[in-house]
Design a protein around this motif. Sequence first.
Motif, PDB file in Angstrom:
ATOM      1  N   ALA A 114       0.976  -1.358   0.085  1.00  0.00           N
ATOM      2  CA  ALA A 114       0.160   0.041   0.015  1.00  0.00           C
ATOM      3  C   ALA A 114       0.710   1.229   0.244  1.00  0.00           C
ATOM      4  O   ALA A 114       2.123   1.071   0.486  1.00  0.00           O
ATOM      5  CB  ALA A 114      -0.919  -0.036   1.304  1.00  0.00           C
ATOM      6  N   ARG A 129      -1.892   3.888   4.558  1.00  0.00           N
ATOM      7  CA  ARG A 129      -3.161   3.024   4.718  1.00  0.00           C
ATOM      8  C   ARG A 129      -3.284   2.137   5.601  1.00  0.00           C
ATOM      9  O   ARG A 129      -4.344   1.496   5.723  1.00  0.00           O
ATOM     10  CB  ARG A 129      -3.009   2.215   3.304  1.00  0.00           C
ATOM     11  CG  ARG A 129      -3.504   3.021   1.817  1.00  0.00           C
ATOM     12  CD  ARG A 129      -2.852   4.356   1.825  1.00  0.00           C
ATOM     13  NE  ARG A 129      -3.511   5.262   0.774  1.00  0.00           N
ATOM     14  CZ  ARG A 129      -3.324   6.354   0.491  1.00  0.00           C
ATOM     15  NH1 ARG A 129      -2.000   6.941   1.049  1.00  0.00           N
ATOM     16  NH2 ARG A 129      -3.711   7.042  -1.003  1.00  0.00           N
ATOM     17  N   THR A 153      -3.675  -5.412  -1.145  1.00  0.00           N
ATOM     18  CA  THR A 153      -3.555  -4.140  -1.514  1.00  0.00           C
ATOM     19  C   THR A 153      -4.449  -3.495  -0.549  1.00  0.00           C
ATOM     20  O   THR A 153      -5.546  -3.633  -0.549  1.00  0.00           O
ATOM     21  CB  THR A 153      -3.604  -3.958  -2.934  1.00  0.00           C
ATOM     22  OG1 THR A 153      -2.616  -4.513  -3.563  1.00  0.00           O
ATOM     23  CG2 THR A 153      -3.195  -2.534  -2.919  1.00  0.00           C
ATOM     24  N   ASP A 158      -5.730   0.486  -0.355  1.00  0.00           N
ATOM     25  CA  ASP A 158      -5.640   1.771  -1.015  1.00  0.00           C
ATOM     26  C   ASP A 158      -6.494   2.709  -0.229  1.00  0.00           C
ATOM     27  O   ASP A 158      -6.264   3.902  -0.801  1.00  0.00           O
ATOM     28  CB  ASP A 158      -6.013   1.615  -2.295  1.00  0.00           C
ATOM     29  CG  ASP A 158      -7.420   0.803  -2.502  1.00  0.00           C
ATOM     30  OD1 ASP A 158      -8.294   1.069  -1.708  1.00  0.00           O
ATOM     31  OD2 ASP A 158      -7.776   0.220  -3.647  1.00  0.00           O
TER      32      ASP A 158
END
Length: 452
Positions: free
Chosen positions: A192, A196, A307, A309
């Motif tokens: 990330a 985050r 991930t 975001d």
Amino acid sequence: MSCAVITAAMQQAGIRRLAVIAGDAEWAREQAGLWQQALPGDWITLSSACDLTPHVAPTALRTLLGREFTHALFDARHGFHAEAFAALAGTLRAGSWLLLLTPPWESWATVADADSLRWADVAEPIATPRFIHRLQQLMLKDDEVLLQRQHLPVRQPAAGVWPRWQCQAPQQQAAILAQLQAIASGVAVVTAPRGRGKSALAGMLARNTTHALVTAPAKVSTEVLAQFAGEQFSFMAPDAILQQPIDPLPAWLIVDEAAAIPAPLLQQLVARFPRVLLTTTVQGYEGTGRGFLLRFCATLPGVHYFTLDEPLRWCAKDPLEQWLNRALLFEEADRAAPASEITLYRAMPDAHPAALEAGYRLLASAHYRTSPLDLRRLLDAPGMQLWLAGAAESVAGACGWLKRADWMQNWRRLSGPARVARAVIWSRSHWRHTPVSARRRRCALCVSAALR
């Protein structure tokens, strides 16, 4: 409008801002002191000057990883350490100011920058006009940046109306946490941009695991992880883990800021434990970037990729993050479309700024050691040349080298690896490096899939 009123509005909107204080060294220090008196906060200070106390040296930037502060001061009166500046920005919570102290605005670009000694291969500091002019132009164009220049009226941030911040990061963290807990064995990688909540997520996993072991480049960088792990937090340094038997093995080995650990050491850690969580940033100011995924993670079988975001410490349109991304080119490189003919040309910083930026992004996407230091070198290092393949809007490859006519003059003051020049070939899917004669010019070649 007072700074206190603006700051309160920033807190509600979940944003942070940059404030530039440009002037004589003593005047800038005094103005910074007034800010600190007016606004309560941590006010962590990065500086190499003795007139700002207490302070942390810019070279100690790794100690900032995984930590959080309210308000900070970055001293660039004598030099601009770009990686440390970006790392400091990443530690700030919503409602924070990042104060940047600089030389007088009109003469800043002509002042010798002490940081140039790290990357320009010079015996004495040099001025870095291209990089400084770039920063100044971006500051002037961004009406969210507060400009406090000596002998000039203060330019306040734009008086816009920001909606109240509603953080969505916890929902994303909870979804990934559930998926991590369902993994029976193997390696999970969470990447990330800064802020985050990677460390927070790792702490949640530790708290909800019977036995988890945490490691990181430095224990000080695990403060946030430890807060979320609570009583389940157990830390060992990477080398200590390999030097002694661990029985029984923990259910999870959690490696925070994994890309900052040398790859051979990280490989040994991964091979020793049944379940491993690696977290790292995808931004290159620590010299990591997405190349970590290419160079290291791609060699591991059956990796689970995740991930984050959604920002945790600030809102999605945070002015400070957006300005920093533009200034240090943290956006990813665009994929270059295959072309029937490839044009090679030298990218001059003054004549081809867009092409040079695209070439740097390609380097950052392809190799895990590319950092803002390399951007500074491309812009202002004496003897630096950058050759590109393609067009400014579609750069397919980049070749840069630094002429070393003075190599033998500097030979005696160099030691260890500094005596070995390396030719490095970078691509989006592989990389290799070959030692060459130290008397030859350094060369770095980046070739994307479009050229293969």
